[in-house]
Structure formats: structure tokens, C-alpha cells
Design an enzyme around this catalytic site. Structure first.
Site, PDB file in Angstrom:
ATOM      1  N   LYS A   1       0.651  -1.274  -0.023  1.00 10.10           N
ATOM      2  CA  LYS A   1      -0.060   0.103   0.109  1.00 10.10           C
ATOM      3  C   LYS A   1       0.912   1.465   0.000  1.00 10.10           C
ATOM      4  O   LYS A   1       0.235   2.203   0.723  1.00 10.10           O
ATOM      5  CB  LYS A   1      -0.770  -0.138   1.266  1.00 10.10           C
ATOM      6  CG  LYS A   1      -1.964  -1.200   1.236  1.00 10.10           C
ATOM      7  CD  LYS A   1      -2.903  -1.077   2.043  1.00 10.10           C
ATOM      8  CE  LYS A   1      -2.200  -1.515   3.822  1.00 10.10           C
ATOM      9  NZ  LYS A   1      -3.171  -1.887   4.676  1.00 10.10           N
TER      10      LYS A   1
ATOM     11  N   ASP B   1      -5.897  -5.822  10.200  1.00  9.62           N
ATOM     12  CA  ASP B   1      -7.169  -5.344  10.087  1.00  9.62           C
ATOM     13  C   ASP B   1      -8.338  -6.479   9.671  1.00  9.62           C
ATOM     14  O   ASP B   1      -9.420  -6.306  10.172  1.00  9.62           O
ATOM     15  CB  ASP B   1      -7.449  -4.171   9.118  1.00  9.62           C
ATOM     16  CG  ASP B   1      -6.808  -4.249   7.910  1.00  9.62           C
ATOM     17  OD1 ASP B   1      -6.152  -5.541   7.519  1.00  9.62           O
ATOM     18  OD2 ASP B   1      -6.672  -3.373   6.866  1.00  9.62           O
TER      19      ASP B   1
HETATM   20  C1  GLC Z   1      -2.767  -5.148   2.388  1.00 11.12           C
HETATM   21  C2  GLC Z   1      -1.911  -5.769   3.493  1.00 11.12           C
HETATM   22  C3  GLC Z   1      -2.840  -6.432   4.310  1.00 11.12           C
HETATM   23  C4  GLC Z   1      -4.123  -5.709   4.794  1.00 11.12           C
HETATM   24  C5  GLC Z   1      -4.843  -5.141   3.292  1.00 11.12           C
HETATM   25  C6  GLC Z   1      -6.038  -4.261   3.718  1.00 11.12           C
HETATM   26  O1  GLC Z   1      -3.195  -5.998   1.480  1.00 11.12           O
HETATM   27  O2  GLC Z   1      -0.860  -6.269   2.876  1.00 11.12           O
HETATM   28  O3  GLC Z   1      -2.019  -6.973   5.462  1.00 11.12           O
HETATM   29  O4  GLC Z   1      -4.897  -6.602   5.510  1.00 11.12           O
HETATM   30  O5  GLC Z   1      -3.914  -4.334   2.979  1.00 11.12           O
HETATM   31  O6  GLC Z   1      -5.742  -3.012   4.856  1.00 11.12           O
END
Ligand code: GLC
Length: 452
Positions: free
Chosen positions: A156, A192
Site C-alpha cells: 500500500k 485489520d
Molecule cells: C494490504 C496488506 C494487508 C491488509 C490489507 C487491507 O493488502 O498487506 O495486510 O490486510 O492491505 O488493509
């Protein structure tokens, strides 16, 4: 729509189609990668152990939570009443500047600790009282206990240096000490998705999947003890929630637009599904398509190009406006687009968002069918994120895939918007963890000494 736009858009429609047959293929490939990962073979899915099972609803206590997962940081105080009810008693929110996301690891963790310091002061919390903090850190982490884990790689758009390969709980705890915050200990490290599953299943035992559809995308589910997760996690418990890191699933057919987007990202070759699905990327896909159309002289005018040439100038929020009949171009600073241009942009958004939702539907189906192949039970899927909650038609597009795959049995799957997994859900995980069984022995020993 004029003659040249029409063939372009129908070609685009083909490029981005995700048919019922594609969905079936994806389910098979997805489950194959789940199986490979659990067997310890190479796989694009990580299936990362969380060291906790689902809550019972009886968890109680007051916890702090710190939530880092995108461009915002949140610090919260949460109270759990032990009867399935939870409330946020205080919350601070602050933007994470790009310089912090992409600077040094130390600066990032100092920023987090400063967020905690300000929170304690602003809400006048007694500095002599010991507090357990749940750290929602939404990136791929290989946990070795509920309160210890090594960052595998950033996603991200984060790149903070010197963090990958390190225990993020130790880095954060060190930063708390640098700020002289002695009374707070990090007792749980939470993805999350896991927080979202916990938040919903606290009061609803039929909930068995947590999904995020926001800046990034990911999911988790409780894996039963006894399935062949050889050596992947301790077998002494009934179930363990596994974080799939499905954003990295790489067995989808990527088209030329997906390839072009992947090349300009900070992590080319990785998070291939996330780049076809999540809020951080689908706006970019739309922007690149609209720019290509402008380059070909079939959309807008030459003078509009600089707006579309700016990376991130189109977001998924802009896209969702078109589904409400609003003008995407006006929202991004092109107030004088023609009706024809606006209609074309709305159609591009529909094509890209529909594929995103259908891919998620197939991935979700793969996980549900993994747990319950003939859908004998009811499954409640807790879903957090703006794509699901705020994009008109997105949930319906997900559902259409479930219906194609499961026919009437798709009724047994409820898709439930669930907010605050990263706050309330994380506190629930901290409460599950506070039994002490799941703690990293080294971290608990330190803690016990300190509490004496
Ligand atoms: C990205 C992260 C993951 C998280 C997701 C949503 O894919 O690698 O860990 O859960 O974003 O925030």
C-alpha cells in the site's frame, strides 16, 4: 457516443470481463494456492497465523488500540463489557504524511509513539495506570506469537526503511520507551482483517470470515485444527485465524492495463490481485485508461492531459461518484468535459469496478467453500472498507458471482458491513490474548518483571 469511442469501450469491456467460467477457474486456483501454502509449498497466498481463535463474546476490559494501515493513524480507547458489547470511549485520528510512510523506520515508529503520547495527554489518562495496547498493523507480518511478528514486506505505498525483516512490536515498544511512555505494553499485534472478524464474531458466532475492501484488500478465516496445516501453527487449539494476504494472489489473468499499472507501482510483481481490486489502485487503472483515450484523440482535449497525467489524480471515491450520476471530470478539475466524455468515463468506471467486485466475489467463494464445500451452514462475512460500503452496486456485483457459483445456496452467505475492526476488533483480540497463553514468552516475561 461517437463511432470511435464505442469500439474502444467494447474492447475494454472484453479486456476486463470476468465471466462465470473465470470465477470457477479462480476458485480452483485460489484453493490450490491455499492448499500449497498450508503444505509449506511455494504459493502466492501466505496464510499467516494470528495465534488467536475467534472470541467468545465474554472478553472484557479496557484497552488502547493503535491502528496503522493506510494514510491515517488512529489511537483509540475501547471498553468491552463481556456480554458481546463494545464501545469506543475516545479516538484521535491523524494523517500519516508521505515523508513518514517513505522515510526511516525509526521516524515512522516515533510518529506512532508520539500519537500515543498526545492521546494520553489530550484525554488526561492516568499515567500511573498500566495499559494494554492492541497494535493493528495491516501489512503482511509473520507472527511468532500474538504479540510478536516480523514484517515480511511493505504494501500500500509504504516503504519506511529498515522495518522489513524486523519484529514490529519490538520497534514500536522501543519507540514508546524513547518517548518515556512506560505504562503502555503492546499485548497484541493484529491485522485489520482479523480485527474485523473479531469485531463481528464477538456478538455473532456464525461470522467466519473478515474481509477488507479499502485502500488495500485482504481476508482471514478460522482454520480448524486437524486440517493439514503441517507445522504451520501450534496444533494445541481448536482453531486459529489465518490471514490470507489475498492481495498477493497472482493466478488472475492480468491484461495490458494491469501490466502497465504494475510497472509504475513501488512493488512491481507483487500484490497483483490488490492492484486489480482495491481502492488504492482501481482509480489508477481508470486514470490510465482515460489518459490512453485522450492520447488517441477520442476523449477530452489535448489541454486536459496534464490533469490525467498526474499519478493518483483519480481515486475510487471519484469513481463511485459516477455511479451516483455525478461528473468524474468536474471532481478531478476538468469542469468543461462534454456529456459524451462524462458518459464514457462513467462506463470505464463501471467496467473496472465491476471486475474488482467480481474477483472479490470469487475469492470469497473460494474461502467459504474451503471451510464448507457444500455450504451446509450459514456464513456471515464481516466486511470493512469504502468499496463495499460506499460504492453503489459493488456488493451486488460481488453477490452475482456467489449466485453464479452456488445458485440458491448463496443465500447462506451474508455479507455484513462491519466497521471498526481495527479498533474494537483489535481490543477484542488483546482481550483474547490476555489469557497469556498466546503471548510471546520473552515479551510476557519482560512484562511480568515490570508489573512486579
Ligand atoms: C494490504 C496488506 C494487508 C491488509 C490489507 C487491507 O493488502 O498487506 O495486510 O490486510 O492491505 O488493509
Amino acid at each position: 457516443m461517437n463511432q470511435t469511442i464505442r469500439p474502444y469501450l467494447s474492447r475494454l469491456e472484453d479486456l476486463f470481463s470476468f465471466s462465470p467460467v473465470d470465477a470457477q477457474t479462480v476458485v480452483a486456483r485460489f484453493q490450490e494456492d491455499m492448499r500449497r501454502s498450508l503444505d509449506g509449498r511455494a504459493s502466492s497466498l501466505q496464510m499467516l497465523p494470528s495465534y488467536v481463535g475467534r472470541p467468545t463474546g465474554a472478553e472484557q476490559g479496557c484497552f488502547l488500540a493503535l491502528d496503522l494501515g493506510g494514510t491515517n493513524l488512529r489511537v483509540l480507547a475501547v471498553r468491552l463489557d463481556g456480554r458481546g458489547k463494545a464501545e469506543i470511549t475516545a479516538v484521535n485520528r491523524l494523517a500519516v504524511p508521505e515523508s513518514v510512510m517513505r522515510g526511516s523506520g525509526e521516524a515512522l515508529f516515533d510518529f506512532l509513539a508520539e500519537g500515543v503520547a498526545v492521546f494520553l495527554e489530550e484525554h488526561r489518562l492516568d499515567r500511573k495506570q498500566h495499559r494494554d495496547l492492541a497494535f493493528t498493523f495491516s501489512f503482511p507480518v509473520a507472527q511468532s506469537a500474538v504479540n510478536a511478528g516480523v514484517l515480511l514486506n511493505w504494501t500500500k505505498g509504504f516503504t519506511a526503511a529498515g522495518v522489513a525483516g524486523q519484529n514490529v512490536v519490538a520497534l514500536f515498544s522501543d519507540a514508546l520507551r524513547r518517548k518515556r511512555i512506560e505504562e503502555v505494553s503492546v499485548t497484541a499485534l493484529v491485522n485489520d482483517t482479523v480485527g474485523t472478524l473479531a469485531a463481528k464474531s464477538y456478538a455473532d458466532p456464525s461470522c467466519d470470515m473478515g474481509v477488507i475492501l479499502g485502500t488495500g484488500t485482504n481476508a482471514c478465516y478460522p482454520e480448524k485444527n486437524g486440517r493439514s496445516a503441517q507445522g504451520r501453527f501450534p496444533q494445541s487449539r481448536q482453531e486459529m485465524i489465518l490471514n490470507l494476504e489475498w492481495g498477493n494472489f497472482d493466478k488472475l489473468d492480468a491484461n495490458a492495463c494491469d501490466q502497465a499499472l504494475d510497472r509504475i507501482t513501488l512493488n512491481p510483481g507483487r500484490q497483483r490481485m490488490e492492484k486489480m481490486v482495491s481502492g488504492m489502485y482501481i482509480g489508477e487503472l481508470v486514470r490510465m485508461i482515460l489518459l490512453d483515450m485522450t492520447d488517441r484523440g477520442i476523449l477530452l482535449e489535448e489541454r486536459h492531459k496534464p490533469v490525467l497525467a498526474g499519478e493518483q489524480s483519480v481515486s475510487s471515491e471519484h469513481m463511485s461518484l459516477t455511479a451516483r450520476g455525478k461528473d468524474l471530470f468536474a471532481a478531478i478539475g476538468i469542469p468543461d468535459a462534454s456529456d459524451r466524455d462524462r458518459d464514457a468515463a462513467a462506463r470505464v468506471c463501471r467496467i473496472v469496478s465491476r471486475r474488482s467486485a467480481r474477483i472479490v466475489g470469487a475469492a470469497l467463494a473460494a474461502v467459504v467453500a474451503w471451510m464448507d464445500a457444500s455450504l451446509e451452514q450459514k456464513h456471515t462475512i464481516a466486511i470493512d472498507g469504502a468499496l463495499f460500503e460506499k460504492y453503489p452496486g459493488y456488493p451486488e456485483n460481488m453477490r452475482s458471482v456467489l449466485e453464479e457459483l452456488f445458485a440458491r445456496r448463496a443465500d447462506r452467505i451474508s455479507l455484513c458491513p462491519t466497521s471498526d475492526g481495527s479498533g474494537i476488533g483489535a481490543a477484542i483480540i488483546a482481550a483474547v490474548a490476555s489469557s497469556g497463553r498466546e503471548q510471546d514468552p520473552a515479551a510476557s516475561r519482560k512484562q511480568t518483571r515490570k508489573n512486579r
